[in-house]
Scaffold this motif. Structure first.
Motif, PDB file in Angstrom:
ATOM      1  N   VAL A 436      28.962 -51.876 -20.681  1.00 25.82           N
ATOM      2  CA  VAL A 436      30.148 -51.790 -19.305  1.00 25.82           C
ATOM      3  C   VAL A 436      31.283 -51.114 -18.444  1.00 25.82           C
ATOM      4  O   VAL A 436      31.963 -50.863 -18.048  1.00 25.82           O
ATOM      5  CB  VAL A 436      30.074 -53.399 -19.278  1.00 25.82           C
ATOM      6  N   PRO A 438      32.860 -46.642 -17.182  1.00 29.37           N
ATOM      7  CA  PRO A 438      32.637 -46.089 -16.826  1.00 29.37           C
ATOM      8  C   PRO A 438      31.888 -45.532 -17.550  1.00 29.37           C
ATOM      9  O   PRO A 438      32.274 -45.141 -18.839  1.00 29.37           O
ATOM     10  CB  PRO A 438      33.255 -45.734 -16.187  1.00 29.37           C
ATOM     11  N   SER A 442      24.978 -50.446 -18.370  1.00 31.81           N
ATOM     12  CA  SER A 442      25.013 -51.429 -17.629  1.00 31.81           C
ATOM     13  C   SER A 442      25.878 -50.837 -16.111  1.00 31.81           C
ATOM     14  O   SER A 442      25.262 -50.888 -15.020  1.00 31.81           O
ATOM     15  CB  SER A 442      25.671 -52.235 -17.833  1.00 31.81           C
ATOM     16  N   ARG A 443      26.734 -49.930 -15.951  1.00 30.86           N
ATOM     17  CA  ARG A 443      27.525 -49.858 -15.093  1.00 30.86           C
ATOM     18  C   ARG A 443      26.505 -47.806 -14.627  1.00 30.86           C
ATOM     19  O   ARG A 443      26.502 -48.182 -12.940  1.00 30.86           O
ATOM     20  CB  ARG A 443      28.384 -48.991 -15.383  1.00 30.86           C
ATOM     21  N   GLU A 447      25.151 -48.989 -11.240  1.00 34.21           N
ATOM     22  CA  GLU A 447      25.888 -47.937  -9.481  1.00 34.21           C
ATOM     23  C   GLU A 447      24.428 -47.313  -8.986  1.00 34.21           C
ATOM     24  O   GLU A 447      24.005 -46.670  -7.896  1.00 34.21           O
ATOM     25  CB  GLU A 447      26.503 -46.409 -10.513  1.00 34.21           C
TER      26      GLU A 447
END
Length: 464
Positions: A436, A438, A442-443, A447
């Motif tokens: 999670v 950056p 998952s991030r 995005e």
């Protein structure tokens, strides 16, 4: 010139009306809203009424919801999952169409931006056929585990291969459920029938949940523009790869006593027990958990809902807990135990004093436990919870499984075992944090979804 509001992308979110589904949808809503999306969040009237009672009118100001699926408005009652699934699939399409058409009229009048995108719960998959027919791109968000979804995706093969429905009731007790299913691609080695969601445990070929689940996987999911999953690549890589092969459209009331009570305990000293929002059990089972927790010696924080005990509130006057238990263990001011009706679970799991989690293995609870690095005592209740349990205990090594009829001795032994260490859970916490963060999987996936909505979708709904 279009107004600033009209230029915003407008996403309609349609969760299945159970807390374990609503919670991840609310997180998605917050993420979208933080990126300037206009969000319409669809509740049923039943859940809207519960919000009004617990949080006040401000919590749902200006909101309304889908009609209840023919159930009484008893706000402390556990909703009938089978009845809700049948009723929403039968009556839901018309209500979804009416809602989207109404939003189209409001957009034409300048009240809201035009609807540009819909995200419906996988358990509300019927919505994809309605909104796609209206020309609106639609994703399905499966809020449970990837391993659970992979199991559901193989229900059709279980039927075709003759494993399901069961021949008769004896299959539940004669060892048949221990049949290994080594042909299921993407599942852990040695997976058994008993490790799959409990909806397969039926002798009825017309069973409501068995057939609705297959429709969600065979009709709804392939029709969606994309599939969202509430997980991350590092945790369920094999299951996600198998799902992507099958579905190429896959992307991947508060009790203030809890914090103060936890603050009074040493690090990793407390057992947190919470069986979720719909689990029910008999008084005898509650008594076994109570005596087992007490005998284990560790202080415990236990969430007991008003509707968790089967038959409670029917006027029989029987106490929920064994006679004398509260006075002995959870009396006011005691450091041995605290019992509450609700708590902020993420805050409790993230507290330094929490050392183990006695859980029903719902997916939200499982992910929150992994994220907090808290090992689990696994007591699955139904559906894919048994699959999550198997993975937590055998694949990820962060839990100890307890039998459905676990007695006080089994509960005590499991607590003592899990409270003895948590290194594997800590390792999973590092994996979750990396996912999670950056640049994490998952991030990146989230995005990508935001970019697709903004860049590829134009408002398409016309007033009716």
């Amino acid at each position: 010139m279009a107004s600033p509001a009209a230029s915003k992308p407008h996403v309609v979110l349609i969760p299945y009306p159970a807390q374990g589904h609503v919670t991840p949808f609310l997180r998605l809503a917050k993420a979208l809203h933080a990126r300037s999306f206009h969000v319409t969040f669809v509740h049923t009237e039943f859940n809207r009424a519960r919000l009004l009672r617990s949080r006040g009118a401000a919590a749902v100001a200006g909101a309304d919801g889908l009609p209840p699926p023919g159930q009484p408005a008893e706000l402390d009652a556990t909703q009938d999952i089978w009845a809700i699934c049948e009723a929403t699939r039968r009556t839901g399409p018309g209500h979804v169409r009416a809602l989207v058409e109404r939003l189209g009229r409001e957009a034409a009048a300048g009240g809201v931006p035009p609807v540009s995108f819909v995200v419906a719960d996988g358990a509300m998959g019927f919505a994809v056929h309605v909104t796609k027919e209206m020309g609106i791109p639609t994703y399905l968000f499966f809020t449970h585990s990837a391993c659970g979804l992979l199991a559901y995706l193989n229900f059709d093969q279980l039927v075709k291969r003759g494993y399901v429905p069961l021949k008769d009731e004896s299959c539940l007790t004669n060892g048949y459920l221990d049949t290994r299913l080594d042909w299921v691609a993407g599942m852990i080695a040695g997976v058994r029938l008993r490790d799959l969601p409990t909806f397969i445990r039926t002798t009825d070929p017309d069973d409501v949940m068995l057939n609705i689940t297959m429709k969600q996987c065979e009709l709804d999911a392939p029709a969606a523009d994309g599939i969202l999953l509430n997980t991350f690549d590092g945790l369920e890589r094999a299951a996600l790869d198998a799902i992507r092969a099958r579905l190429p459209n896959t992307i991947a009331r508060e009790d203030g006593r809890c914090a103060a009570w936890l603050d009074a305990h040493a690090d990793a000293a407390v057992v947190y027990a919470n069986f979720g929002s719909i689990t029910v059990m008999g008084r005898a089972q509650v008594g076994e958990f109570a005596r087992g927790l007490a005998a284990a010696g560790a202080p415990f924080l236990w969430v007991i809902r008003p509707d968790m005990v089967r038959g409670a509130g029917d006027g029989d006057g029987e106490p929920l807990l064994p006679e004398g238990f509260e006075e002995e263990v959870v009396a006011s001011g005691s450091e041995r135990g605290l019992m509450v009706g609700w708590c902020d679970q993420e805050a409790v799991l993230g507290h330094r004093a929490t050392g183990a989690f006695l859980s029903h293995c719902g997916w939200n609870s499982t992910v929150e436990s992994l994220a907090a690095g808290v090992p689990m005592l696994c007591w699955p209740f139904f559906s894919e919870q048994v699959t999550n349990c198997r993975y937590a205990c055998e694949e990820w090594g962060v839990g100890v499984e307890m039998a459905r009829d676990a007695g006080r001795r089994e509960v005590e032994a499991a607590v003592r075992e899990v409270m003895g260490g948590g290194e594997k859970a800590a390792a999973m916490r590092r994996k979750e944090a990396a996912a999670v963060a950056p640049g994490g999987s998952s991030r990146r996936n989230l995005e990508s979804l935001f970019a697709e909505i903004v860049g590829a979708v134009q408002p398409v709904i016309n007033p009716v």
